[in-house]
Design a protein around this motif. Sequence first.
Motif, short mmCIF file in Angstrom:
data_model
loop_
_atom_site.label_atom_id
_atom_site.label_comp_id
_atom_site.label_asym_id
_atom_site.label_seq_id
_atom_site.Cartn_x
_atom_site.Cartn_y
_atom_site.Cartn_z
N SER A 374 0.98 -1.27 0.05
CA SER A 374 -0.48 -0.19 -0.26
C SER A 374 1.19 1.44 -0.61
O SER A 374 0.39 2.15 0.46
CB SER A 374 -0.91 -0.06 1.52
OG SER A 374 -1.37 -1.01 1.30
N LYS A 375 1.73 1.13 -0.48
CA LYS A 375 2.77 2.20 -0.62
C LYS A 375 2.18 3.85 -2.35
O LYS A 375 1.93 4.74 -1.02
CB LYS A 375 4.50 1.91 -1.14
CG LYS A 375 4.63 1.33 -0.63
CD LYS A 375 6.45 0.61 -0.83
CE LYS A 375 6.45 0.27 -2.96
NZ LYS A 375 5.13 -1.13 -2.26
N THR A 376 1.96 2.58 -2.39
CA THR A 376 1.52 4.05 -4.04
C THR A 376 -0.59 4.46 -2.86
O THR A 376 -0.49 5.84 -2.77
CB THR A 376 0.82 3.46 -5.25
OG1 THR A 376 1.80 2.83 -5.67
CG2 THR A 376 0.13 4.43 -5.67
N THR A 377 -1.11 3.74 -2.30
CA THR A 377 -2.13 4.22 -1.28
C THR A 377 -1.09 5.49 -0.58
O THR A 377 -2.97 6.47 -0.45
CB THR A 377 -3.16 2.97 -0.76
OG1 THR A 377 -3.08 1.60 -1.82
CG2 THR A 377 -4.09 3.68 -0.67
N LEU A 378 -0.65 5.51 0.07
CA LEU A 378 0.02 6.43 1.32
C LEU A 378 -0.23 7.75 0.18
O LEU A 378 -0.43 8.68 0.96
CB LEU A 378 0.95 5.56 1.57
CG LEU A 378 1.20 6.32 2.91
CD1 LEU A 378 1.07 6.60 4.14
CD2 LEU A 378 3.17 5.92 3.37
N VAL A 379 0.38 7.55 -0.70
CA VAL A 379 0.96 8.89 -1.35
C VAL A 379 -0.04 9.19 -1.92
O VAL A 379 -0.59 10.64 -2.13
CB VAL A 379 1.95 8.27 -2.44
CG1 VAL A 379 3.62 8.62 -1.77
CG2 VAL A 379 2.32 7.56 -3.35
N GLN A 380 -1.39 8.50 -1.97
CA GLN A 380 -2.91 9.41 -3.25
C GLN A 380 -3.18 9.70 -2.17
O GLN A 380 -4.16 10.78 -2.47
CB GLN A 380 -3.38 8.03 -4.05
CG GLN A 380 -2.46 7.47 -5.47
CD GLN A 380 -2.81 6.24 -5.60
OE1 GLN A 380 -4.17 5.49 -4.90
NE2 GLN A 380 -2.75 6.39 -7.07
N LEU A 381 -2.98 9.81 -1.32
CA LEU A 381 -4.64 10.41 0.34
C LEU A 381 -3.56 12.32 0.15
O LEU A 381 -4.69 13.05 0.86
CB LEU A 381 -3.70 10.09 1.84
CG LEU A 381 -4.19 8.72 1.77
CD1 LEU A 381 -4.71 7.94 2.88
CD2 LEU A 381 -5.85 8.82 1.09
#
Length: 579
Positions: A374-381
């Motif tokens: 969930s690295k990408t999910t983290l930065v999309q916030l």
Amino acid sequence: MIRKLLAFLGEYKRQTILTPIMVTGEVALELMIPFLMARIVDYGILGDGGMGYTIRVGLLMILMAVLALVFGGLSGKYAAEAGMGFAKNIRSGLFKQIQTYSFANVDKFSTATLVTRLTTDITNTQNSFMMVVRMAVRAPIMLIGATIMAVSINPQLSLIFLAAIPVLSISLYLIGKSAHPRFLDMLEKYDGLNEKVQDFIVNIRVVKAFVREQHEEKKFIADAEKVRDAQLRAEKLVILNMPIMQFTIYTSIIAIIWFGGNMVIAGTFNIGELSSFIMYILQVLISLMLISMVFIMLIISRASFSRIIEALEEEPVLNDKDSDVNLTLQDGSITFKNVNFSYNDDPNNLVLKNINFTVESGQTIGIIGGTGSSKTTLVQLIPRLYDALNGEVIVGGHHVRDYKLKTLRDQVAMVLQKNVLFTGTIKENLKWGNEQATDEEVIEAAQAAQAHDFIMAFPNGYETELGQGGVNVSGGQKQRLTIARALLKKPKVVILDDSTSAVDTATDAAIRQVFAEKLNDVTTLIIAQRITSVADADKIIVIDDGEVNGFGSHEELIKTNEIYREIYESQSKGVNDNE
């Protein structure tokens, strides 16, 4: 539903109003022609009118026919202008609405179904509209007018076709009730077919590389057969309409000719009146057929109407209605406080769990972790591509929800995992980051992203045309172009989501060096698989299964974080083995 769509008439209301007016004039003239024809036969030829009367009335009929032709042509012209303009406005409105969708809305609709709604569904709506403003006006007026004329000529014979109306009405009702869900299913099958076509065309190089053409052909044929079966299932109900109509019309005409002929023989009915009566009955029955065609078209299009309305009424999950229009990002600081996130807003199925960390403005932060952590999910916030389920995401000292979306995203440049370029020149693609950028700024951003040299190697340099999706540049070149595009925004936060995975280590190091030298006042977040890409970062976040497992410098994490140490040792071992 119809009222929602009619709001898109806009500047084409005039043509929409003129169309039925022209149709009314055309029908009124057509209704007079059988009456005049009966006068020619009964009074001009068989009566005392003589040749002069016949010629005068004949010329009047020709004039009426010409005027009816003019009115018909104008009605067609205005209907085409109104229908095409109506479709254009709906298409523009739907496209504009789709642009407001957040990532969560896009996740709900597939790309293929949105394409179908913007094309096939709107075309169906346009055809229905054009038919309604002409045929749905013409048929009732013709039906009522011809019925009045026929009844005035012979009330007894009129009972024959009046008996046919209930039969046709019941048939149409039963067909329409069963056909609508079948056409809805057919359009859904179209969505599936379009999705397969899109996947094949976009990934055709992979298909050919793996010699999977036959496999893809079989998949396409299977979906095409599903569309065909759905079409047959829907159409086999609709096609019943025509034989029912024809049987009713021919039965009525035969009965009228039989009974009317006997009346003529008995001397109770004139030949001219019989001929005009038959013409009026044909007009009545043709009107009924037109009404049935409009009805069937509306049945077919009703599924398209509902799909368009569904997309138009889809509320963006994210909005900034309550945000402060005057609030701007003062710096690139980032803070996560007790952040949880789930793609379906399910607190029992969290993708990110209790995320807490703080990044100072101007720092470079590495983010590392296993695939699916969930690295990408983290930065999309951070640019608010998604909203946290709970907790706070603070950028520049304010909660991300306090900013207008445009204000926030203009200051947070994100190079996504999937690098997307558009058809056009390299310069046009780079200026997506800032359409007001000068040539010097474009070149400076390209140099920072280590893209300038390969761009200038093309014969046309920055004016080189890129194919759809940037097919004529390599993966590494595409990554560098998207980084340059992001840098042109001159943001306060830059997020590189595994954006140097396709470049060699030397180029990766050069990009990081330029970032460190020229963007030292910009907060940079780098998601990477290689330890070397983040080792020089001020801080590194280790993500494991949606949780922050470690946060510190490279040296600190080597000593204190088992996951980071294992990644470092495995990559170091691979390098040493290769040496």
